[in-house]
Design a protein around this motif. Structure first.
Motif, mmCIF file in Angstrom:
data_model
loop_
_atom_site.group_PDB
_atom_site.id
_atom_site.type_symbol
_atom_site.label_atom_id
_atom_site.label_comp_id
_atom_site.label_asym_id
_atom_site.label_seq_id
_atom_site.Cartn_x
_atom_site.Cartn_y
_atom_site.Cartn_z
ATOM 1 N N LEU A 35 29.442 31.127 32.275
ATOM 2 C CA LEU A 35 29.832 29.794 32.729
ATOM 3 C C LEU A 35 30.673 29.111 31.647
ATOM 4 C CD1 LEU A 35 29.322 27.594 34.938
ATOM 5 C CD2 LEU A 35 27.344 26.886 33.586
ATOM 6 N N ASN A 36 31.741 28.500 32.067
ATOM 7 C CA ASN A 36 32.578 27.697 31.158
ATOM 8 C C ASN A 36 32.622 26.284 31.701
ATOM 9 O OD1 ASN A 36 34.554 26.568 29.547
ATOM 10 N ND2 ASN A 36 36.226 27.553 30.650
ATOM 11 N N PRO A 37 31.652 25.444 31.287
ATOM 12 C CA PRO A 37 31.530 24.105 31.878
ATOM 13 C C PRO A 37 32.767 23.239 31.637
ATOM 14 C CG PRO A 37 29.662 24.585 30.419
ATOM 15 C CD PRO A 37 30.664 25.682 30.224
ATOM 16 N N SER A 38 33.506 23.499 30.580
ATOM 17 C CA SER A 38 34.638 22.617 30.272
ATOM 18 C C SER A 38 35.735 22.718 31.334
ATOM 19 C CB SER A 38 35.196 22.905 28.880
ATOM 20 O OG SER A 38 35.738 24.191 28.809
ATOM 21 N N CYS A 39 35.737 23.831 32.071
ATOM 22 C CA CYS A 39 36.760 23.988 33.114
ATOM 23 C C CYS A 39 36.128 24.153 34.498
ATOM 24 C CB CYS A 39 37.625 25.195 32.790
ATOM 25 S SG CYS A 39 38.910 25.566 33.980
ATOM 26 N N GLY A 40 34.849 24.578 34.525
ATOM 27 C CA GLY A 40 34.193 24.841 35.799
ATOM 28 C C GLY A 40 34.279 26.287 36.231
ATOM 29 N N ASP A 41 34.705 27.174 35.310
ATOM 30 C CA ASP A 41 34.778 28.597 35.640
ATOM 31 C C ASP A 41 33.377 29.192 35.644
ATOM 32 O OD1 ASP A 41 37.606 28.392 35.322
ATOM 33 O OD2 ASP A 41 37.323 28.622 33.153
ATOM 34 N N GLU A 42 33.072 29.962 36.688
ATOM 35 C CA GLU A 42 31.815 30.705 36.679
ATOM 36 C C GLU A 42 32.026 32.070 37.284
ATOM 37 O OE1 GLU A 42 29.902 27.369 39.304
ATOM 38 O OE2 GLU A 42 28.806 29.245 39.599
ATOM 39 N N GLY A 63 37.018 30.334 39.589
ATOM 40 C CA GLY A 63 37.530 29.746 38.361
ATOM 41 C C GLY A 63 39.013 29.518 38.459
ATOM 42 N N CYS A 64 39.573 29.055 37.351
ATOM 43 C CA CYS A 64 40.999 28.765 37.309
ATOM 44 C C CYS A 64 41.794 30.075 37.229
ATOM 45 C CB CYS A 64 41.310 27.883 36.107
ATOM 46 S SG CYS A 64 40.989 28.700 34.535
ATOM 47 N N ALA A 65 43.102 29.953 37.301
ATOM 48 C CA ALA A 65 43.968 31.137 37.290
ATOM 49 C C ALA A 65 43.768 31.971 36.025
ATOM 50 C CB ALA A 65 45.424 30.709 37.412
ATOM 51 N N ILE A 66 43.639 31.299 34.891
ATOM 52 C CA ILE A 66 43.511 32.035 33.622
ATOM 53 C C ILE A 66 42.205 32.825 33.598
ATOM 54 C CG2 ILE A 66 43.275 31.803 31.112
ATOM 55 C CD1 ILE A 66 46.020 30.986 31.845
ATOM 56 N N SER A 67 41.103 32.197 33.988
ATOM 57 C CA SER A 67 39.815 32.887 33.898
ATOM 58 C C SER A 67 39.754 34.053 34.884
ATOM 59 C CB SER A 67 38.641 31.926 34.126
ATOM 60 O OG SER A 67 38.514 31.589 35.481
ATOM 61 N N LYS A 68 40.296 33.849 36.064
ATOM 62 C CA LYS A 68 40.230 34.911 37.067
ATOM 63 C C LYS A 68 41.161 36.067 36.707
ATOM 64 C CE LYS A 68 38.757 34.411 41.797
ATOM 65 N NZ LYS A 68 38.765 33.571 42.983
ATOM 66 N N ALA A 120 42.845 24.281 25.163
ATOM 67 C CA ALA A 120 41.960 23.921 26.274
ATOM 68 C C ALA A 120 41.690 25.104 27.201
ATOM 69 C CB ALA A 120 42.563 22.770 27.076
ATOM 70 N N ARG A 121 42.524 26.156 27.127
ATOM 71 C CA ARG A 121 42.356 27.292 28.024
ATOM 72 C C ARG A 121 41.687 28.488 27.354
ATOM 73 N NH1 ARG A 121 43.484 24.368 32.339
ATOM 74 N NH2 ARG A 121 43.176 26.296 33.478
ATOM 75 N N VAL A 122 41.424 28.379 26.054
ATOM 76 C CA VAL A 122 40.867 29.527 25.327
ATOM 77 C C VAL A 122 39.556 30.000 25.954
ATOM 78 C CG1 VAL A 122 39.759 30.159 23.134
ATOM 79 C CG2 VAL A 122 42.054 29.169 23.142
ATOM 80 N N LYS A 123 38.682 29.054 26.282
ATOM 81 C CA LYS A 123 37.391 29.449 26.876
ATOM 82 C C LYS A 123 37.569 30.076 28.248
ATOM 83 C CE LYS A 123 34.331 26.337 24.384
ATOM 84 N NZ LYS A 123 33.622 25.058 24.462
ATOM 85 N N CYS A 124 38.609 29.674 28.961
ATOM 86 C CA CYS A 124 38.890 30.279 30.273
ATOM 87 C C CYS A 124 39.235 31.760 30.097
ATOM 88 C CB CYS A 124 40.063 29.578 30.937
ATOM 89 S SG CYS A 124 39.835 27.809 31.141
ATOM 90 N N ALA A 125 40.060 32.043 29.096
ATOM 91 C CA ALA A 125 40.531 33.413 28.883
ATOM 92 C C ALA A 125 39.435 34.310 28.325
ATOM 93 C CB ALA A 125 41.733 33.415 27.943
#
Ligand code: ZN
Length: 139
Positions: A35-42, A63-68, A120-125
């Motif tokens: 889970l990445n609460p800062s973006c809502g990716d799960e 999740g967002c484009a980066i996380s997916k 801001a996108r590091v945790k997504c990646a």
């Protein structure tokens, strides 16, 4: 979508729209939620492991484009790899996202190197990779 301007956006968006190895593996040797609460990716990662090799891998989640895209690219990169090779690749990926060297072994994963300039996108990646490490730590 301006944050994607400096990324290899076509490849990223393609993996986002058509993620590879998407779905639940059942049965699976291991599974782990991230889970990445800062973006809502799960997401949840599923792994099948035989001896010291990842024989199959999948993921599911929103999740967002980066996380997916990162999750999709990760599954392609690690399927069939040995555990030690996978852990090395994880380190190399994290180094790239920290803005350090882009290892040749990263291959297509290097499309995400622009994330290093987007704190801001590091945790997504890295979400899928950190979740993978946590899953493998259970072995
Ligand atoms: Zn995200």
């Amino acid at each position: 979508m301006s944050f994607l301007d400096n990324l290899y956006k076509e490849i990223i968006l393609e993996h986002y729209k058509k993620p590879r190895n998407y779905g639940i593996l059942s049965p699976a040797t291991l599974s782990r939620e991230g889970l990445n609460p800062s973006c809502g990716d799960e997401l949840e990662i599923f792994l099948n492991i035989e001896e010291d090799r990842i024989t199959d891998v999948s993921f599911k989640g929103e999740g967002c484009a980066i996380s997916k895209a990162s999750s999709s690219l990760m599954t392609v990169a690690i399927k069939g790899k040995k555990i030690d090779e996978t852990l090395k690749l994880t380190e190399q990926f994290k180094e790239m996202i920290r803005g350090n060297e882009v290892a040749e072994e990263l291959g297509d994963l290097s499309v995400l190197q622009g994330v290093a300039k987007l704190p801001a996108r590091v945790k997504c990646a890295t979400l899928s990779w950190i979740t993978l490490e946590q899953a493998l730590a259970e072995l």
